[in-house]
Motif scaffolding. Structure first.
Motif, short mmCIF file in Angstrom:
data_model
loop_
_atom_site.label_atom_id
_atom_site.label_comp_id
_atom_site.label_asym_id
_atom_site.label_seq_id
_atom_site.Cartn_x
_atom_site.Cartn_y
_atom_site.Cartn_z
N UNK A 220 -3.20 8.26 -20.73
CA UNK A 220 -1.97 9.01 -20.71
C UNK A 220 -2.21 10.52 -20.77
N UNK A 221 -3.11 10.90 -21.66
CA UNK A 221 -3.39 12.34 -21.75
C UNK A 221 -4.10 12.84 -20.50
N UNK A 222 -4.94 12.01 -19.89
CA UNK A 222 -5.63 12.43 -18.68
C UNK A 222 -4.68 12.48 -17.48
N UNK A 223 -3.91 11.45 -17.28
CA UNK A 223 -3.09 11.38 -16.06
C UNK A 223 -1.77 12.14 -16.20
N UNK A 224 -1.25 12.23 -17.41
CA UNK A 224 0.08 12.83 -17.60
C UNK A 224 0.07 14.03 -18.54
N UNK A 225 -1.05 14.27 -19.20
CA UNK A 225 -1.12 15.27 -20.26
C UNK A 225 -0.02 15.05 -21.32
N UNK A 226 0.19 13.81 -21.63
CA UNK A 226 1.26 13.43 -22.57
C UNK A 226 0.78 12.22 -23.36
N UNK A 227 1.39 11.99 -24.51
CA UNK A 227 1.04 10.77 -25.25
C UNK A 227 1.57 9.54 -24.50
N UNK A 228 1.04 8.36 -24.81
CA UNK A 228 1.47 7.15 -24.11
C UNK A 228 2.97 6.91 -24.27
N UNK A 252 -2.20 2.61 -11.18
CA UNK A 252 -1.43 2.82 -9.94
C UNK A 252 0.00 3.22 -10.28
N UNK A 253 0.59 2.54 -11.26
CA UNK A 253 1.95 2.88 -11.67
C UNK A 253 2.02 4.31 -12.20
N UNK A 254 1.03 4.67 -12.99
CA UNK A 254 1.05 6.01 -13.59
C UNK A 254 0.88 7.10 -12.52
N UNK A 255 0.03 6.84 -11.54
CA UNK A 255 -0.17 7.85 -10.49
C UNK A 255 1.08 7.96 -9.62
N UNK A 256 1.81 6.87 -9.48
CA UNK A 256 3.04 6.91 -8.68
C UNK A 256 4.18 7.59 -9.44
N UNK A 528 -6.15 12.95 -5.77
CA UNK A 528 -5.56 11.75 -6.36
C UNK A 528 -6.61 10.66 -6.49
N UNK A 529 -7.46 10.54 -5.45
CA UNK A 529 -8.48 9.49 -5.48
C UNK A 529 -9.55 9.77 -6.52
N UNK A 530 -9.87 11.05 -6.70
CA UNK A 530 -10.86 11.39 -7.73
C UNK A 530 -10.33 11.01 -9.11
N UNK A 531 -9.08 11.36 -9.36
CA UNK A 531 -8.50 11.07 -10.67
C UNK A 531 -8.41 9.55 -10.88
N UNK A 532 -8.01 8.85 -9.82
CA UNK A 532 -7.93 7.39 -9.94
C UNK A 532 -9.31 6.80 -10.21
#
Lengths: 564, 452
Positions: A220-228, A252-256, A528-532
């Motif tokens: 969550x912190x990596x993909x959204x910079x937010x808590x879960x 996949x859901x988080x990236x979308x 996006x692919x690197x982060x995934x």
């Protein structure tokens, strides 16, 4: 400037101090703490404790309590280590002055949460007739808030302690809601809220992993910079984060999610040091068009340009160095000499052949790496080397005669280039200035506020130079060379990994970073692919990786950006 | 995770038990610092508290224009020291105290100030080993007041600080007068001269809540590696300190004769350019006056004031070239033998320093002034900025430290290590230390000339 793992070590401590013609004023910040290394003792073991950053704290409060709840106060400054604030999170603690601030901020938040206008929605219960002290209500509140705030369920003893604190405080203050606010303040001041503390979980394929709750936080912190959020916490509760295929579905859901753009913004804000813009000051008489509003919008412009290219259009990272499409608004229009009809943000396309193209020609970059009253090719070149190429520029010698190179009124050396050239006649200076100045000089047609110009003191400005043995003329041409060069790619990949892990590169990271590099090329350098790929790597979830991260020779051991 | 509520429970019973608040034991407990010595031993007693602080400015001076020719009392005032004339009797000038690089490189604007503060030159602040000497002193004397120490910067940047616990733990500064006012004289301020005193149960509750946080310490520290343990331990120490501060709020503070709650300063204009010398001086003066009152009100006994950054961020509005750039690029005017513009900047640093000292001396306390009950150590990052020279970094002392210091002298260091200054200050403030500094900078010799 070779491959991924052959970064120049230089002298390790990379604070280019009074180096060049234009550096000195910046030395202003020479002892700023956001510079370089932590003591070796801190570097020799993988940290399992990261302090949450100010943006993460603010995001947590908004997510949990809503945007109505204001976070007011000054946070302890984050620390930049190895060029990233994210790496600094595993080096910092909380000082006594900082704790006082956190406690004040926490009390203020708690008072708002229990205030009459919020309590119905945020507290949702009151002491019942059968339970006048409110024990049951307090328990319900902390069952719900504890999970969100600590990013894991409360232990029974923790829950009991919070309820007891609520009731004792309520009796002392004669008010149930004041008691709740007190316990909530404690939760907001507790180590499990202010820090992300990994907990070990079940191993996967012989690898020691963090537990499901810690996995949810890492993602969550990596993909959204937010808590879960509740979805992720529910997945953690069901053990889904311990199963790679379920993890892949969640990623996949988080990236979308629209929140993914927030995560990408947070990475680039850190990577490009955009937080430093808050302290940027320009001389109002020399650059009357520049203001703190321009500075803030210049950062927003870069972040919007990046998310448009890399998230909305799923673009190629390399195009960041050449893109002619840029976010624009009425505040910035005059500095770019672009008329803006719309209110709010829009996109502007510079025509082919325009000197503005790519990141290097954006005000956030140009103005940030300049002095208050003039440009600095050395600072700009150093920023390119250290931030975008992950190089390390050593400090200058202490006793340098700057008189010729810095006399701006010199009748024969009218341009900054001419003055800097004098540096290259001195062998000791030349060794570093050859690394920084040519790239910085390519940007000289943009002044210290980032405005286009063609002359300096009446002389035409020469923006020619060479990068990677290729001749170029001007910022746009330099951007095109960057687009084709492997080193900015290597730098991005290892920086994204360090950002994700919140620590320095370690020897055992070499295989995973090499694989990420190869995969990145294979997918057309899509961010996006690197982060995934990172989020799907088992190493991303490892608990205290097996071998300690000894510093590798040939790696960028310490600072990237100096204090200038 | 077992929780022990006994301590908190007991505290709260004090107030729950009846209208009057009698908080015996827990408060006594809170009065004890980590060393078990009583916090408030001197507060309210006969002797006035002695305070300690530092004052920092960047870019040094030009030696020939700064260093007095005569030694001892009534020293002469060369042009760059002329501004301190009104406070000369309070100020000692220490010249010729050196940073020994000991084979290390001279990192411009880093080596000098890290060495003066920590006893060894370092390549970065992150590379320093131990605390800066101001922290060692604050640890010794700071416990009895609400703030163990106040860190201030007049440049508007909370990261401008020379006070560090260790390389990754900087004491961030309060960067504006308005924020300083809010911290000192905001809602937590209790007027020591108020006629009546009623402990506010809110402070009891706040302390109790933090005690609950403290109780998590052992379990958490057991879970992490050694570096993380040190970091979390520092956090828990901060929590304990805050508990101690809140406990102080439950005691009637001793009267402070000079303490008057000042008016809140007007917030700085958004467009104010704090890099401009005159704007900076005005902001600094405002902060100095608030600090003086904070000291007079016993809100803190230790402070660090940063007038400018290392390598000075100061400039004159409208000039392309700032102070620091000028130190390197201005040609020496052969008709006078020095850099004229640099010289004028250096004089203005001393104007600010004189204003700072005057602000402390302006507050009457006992038979003398607040300044008489203080020791201030002022220093820069370099001596001759043009060359980043760290030999003879200028140091000045102000105040009598409650009678322990002889002020108003010029003392020559003659190439002795600048660590003698840090050692002297620590010993004067009661830190039990007989030598200080690392390698070539280690010294066991205080500067006896200034000790009364």
């Amino acid at each position: 400037m070779k491959g991924t793992f052959t970064m120049k070590t230089g002298r390790g401590i990379a604070i280019l101090l009074a180096a060049a013609a234009t550096v000195p004023l910046v030395l202003a910040g020479a002892d700023r703490p956001s510079i370089a290394a932590v003591p070796a003792s801190h570097a020799d073991e993988a940290s399992t404790v990261r302090r949450i950053t100010e943006p993460q704290y603010r995001r947590a409060i908004t997510d949990i309590f809503g945007a109505d709840i204001k976070v007011v106060g000054r946070f302890e400054p984050d620390l930049r280590v190895d060029g990233l604030l994210a790496v600094g999170t595993s080096a910092v603690s909380i000082t006594s002055g900082g704790l006082e601030q956190y406690e004040t901020i926490a009390r203020n938040i708690a008072e708002q949460v229990v205030a009459p206008d919020h309590r119905a929605s945020l507290i949702g219960c009151t002491p019942a007739a059968a339970d006048p002290a409110g024990s049951a209500c307090a328990g319900q509140v902390f069952d719900r808030l504890g999970l969100r705030m600590l990013r894991r369920p409360l232990a029974p003893a923790e829950r009991a302690a919070l309820v007891a604190t609520t009731l004792e405080s309520a009796r002392a203050l004669g008010d149930f809601h004041a008691g709740l606010a007190a316990a909530l303040t404690g939760l907001l001041t507790s180590p499990d809220f202010l820090f992300r503390i990994d907990r070990p979980g079940a191993p996967e394929q012989g690898r020691r992993m963090v537990d499901g709750w810690s996995k949810a936080s890492r993602l969550s912190f990596f993909l959204w910079n937010a808590p879960p959020d509740e979805m992720l916490l529910a997945a953690a509760a069901k053990g889904e984060l311990d199963r790679p295929e379920a993890r892949a579905r969640l990623v996949a859901t988080m990236i979308a999610s629209p929140r993914f753009a927030d995560g990408v913004r947070a990475f680039f804000s850190d990577f490009l040091h955009l937080d430093d813009i808050d302290l940027l000051a320009k001389d109002a008489r020399i650059y009357p068009a520049f203001s703190s509003a321009v500075a803030a919008d210049a950062r927003e412009q870069t972040l919007r340009t990046i998310t448009d290219l890399l998230v909305d259009r799923q673009g190629d990272y390399r195009d960041l160095f050449t893109t002619r499409r840029i976010a624009m608004n009425r505040t910035l229009g005059p500095l770019y000499d672009v008329p803006v009809a719309e209110r709010g943000w829009t996109f502007h396309q510079f025509p082919d052949g325009d000197p503005r193209a790519g990141l290097f020609t954006q005000i956030s970059f140009l103005a940030q790496h300049s002095h208050p009253g003039r440009t600095s090719p050395t600072l700009r070149g150093k920023a390119i080397q250290e931030i975008l190429l992950c190089e390390t520029i050593p400090a200058p010698p202490a006793n340098v005669n700057f008189a010729v190179v810095q006399d701006v009124d010199n009748p024969t050396l009218k341009t900054t280039r001419a003055r800097l050239q004098a540096h290259l006649d001195d062998e000791e200076c030349a060794s570093c200035h050859k690394l920084t100045d040519p790239m910085g000089l390519a940007l000289e047609k943009f002044d210290g506020a980032g405005q286009f110009r063609t002359t300096e003191h009446g002389e035409a400005i020469d923006t020619t130079g060479s990068f990677a043995d290729t001749h170029f003329d001007g910022a746009a041409a330099l951007g095109r060379l960057f687009q084709r060069n492997p080193q900015p790619i290597d730098c991005l990949v290892q920086s994204t990994w360090r950002y994700a892990m919140g620590r320095r590169l370690a020897a055992f990271d070499k295989p995973v970073v090499a694989r990420l590099n190869a995969d990145f090329a294979g997918t057309g350098y899509r961010m996006v692919d690197l982060i995934r790929a990172i989020a799907l790597s088992p190493q991303f979830y490892e608990y205290e990786p097996a071998s300690p991260p000894a510093r590798m020779a040939g790696w960028p051991a310490l600072a990237t950006k100096g204090a200038m | 995770m077992a929780q022990d509520f006994s301590r908190r429970g007991f505290m709260l019973k004090g107030i729950l038990g009846g209208a009057s608040v009698t908080l015996g034991l827990p408060i006594l407990d809170a009065m004890l610092n980590e060393n078990g010595t009583a916090f408030a031993a001197t507060l309210g007693g006969a002797p006035l508290p002695v305070r300690f602080g530092t004052w920092f400015w960047g870019c040094g001076m030009i030696p020939a224009r700064f260093e007095p020719k005569s030694d001892g009392a009534n020293y002469d005032l060369p042009p760059q020291l002329a501004p301190i004339e009104p406070v000369r009797q309070h100020v000692s000038v220490l010249t010729g105290f050196d940073v020994m690089l000991d084979g290390k490189g001279n990192l411009p604007h880093i080596s000098g100030n890290t060495a003066a503060r920590t006893g060894a030159p370092a390549d970065t602040w992150q590379a320093i080993e131990g605390p800066t000497f101001d922290m060692l002193i604050a640890d010794q004397i700071g416990g009895g007041s609400y703030f163990r120490s106040l860190e201030l910067s007049a440049d508007g940047n909370p990261r401008t600080s020379h006070s560090f616990r260790n390389g990754s733990s900087m004491n961030a500064t309060i960067p504006s007068a308005a924020e300083l006012y809010q911290r000192i004289f905001g809602p937590d301020f209790r007027d020591p001269n108020a006629a009546s005193f009623t402990p506010d149960p809110k402070f009891i509750v706040r302390r109790s809540v933090l005690s609950g946080v403290s109780e998590q310490r052992a379990a958490l520290l057991a879970r992490v590696g050694s570096a993380d343990r040190a970091r979390l331990d520092q956090y828990f120490t901060s929590v304990r300190e805050m508990e101690g501060k809140l406990a102080l709020q439950l005691q009637k503070p001793p009267p402070a004769e000079a303490c008057v709650r000042p008016d809140a300063p007007a917030p700085l204009r958004a467009s104010a350019d704090l890099t401009d010398f005159e704007t900076r001086k005005a902001n600094h003066k405002l902060m100095a006056e608030l600090l003086a009152m904070a000291l007079a009100c016993n809100q803190t006994r230790a402070f660090n004031m940063n007038f400018s950054t290392a390598a000075s961020d100061l400039r004159t509005a409208g000039d392309t070239t700032g102070y620091h750039q000028t130190t390197h690029e201005e040609l020496i005017d052969r008709s006078v033998g020095y850099q004229r513009v640099v010289d004028s900047f250096a004089v203005r640093n001393m104007e600010a320093w004189a204003e700072f000292v005057a602000a402390m001396a302006a507050i009457r306390e006992g038979d003398g002034s607040l300044l008489d009950n203080m020791l201030i150590v002022a220093h820069s990052d370099v001596s001759y900025a043009k060359n980043h020279d760290v030999a003879g970094i200028p140091v000045m002392l102000a105040g009598r430290a409650g009678g322990k210091v002889k002020p108003g002298l010029h003392v020559r260091g003659a190439g002795e290590p600048i660590t003698r200054v840090g050692l002297t200050a620590q010993q004067l403030m009661g830190v039990p230390v007989d030598s200080w500094g690392t390698d070539a900078m280690r010294t066991n010799r205080p500067i006896n000339e200034i000790i009364a």
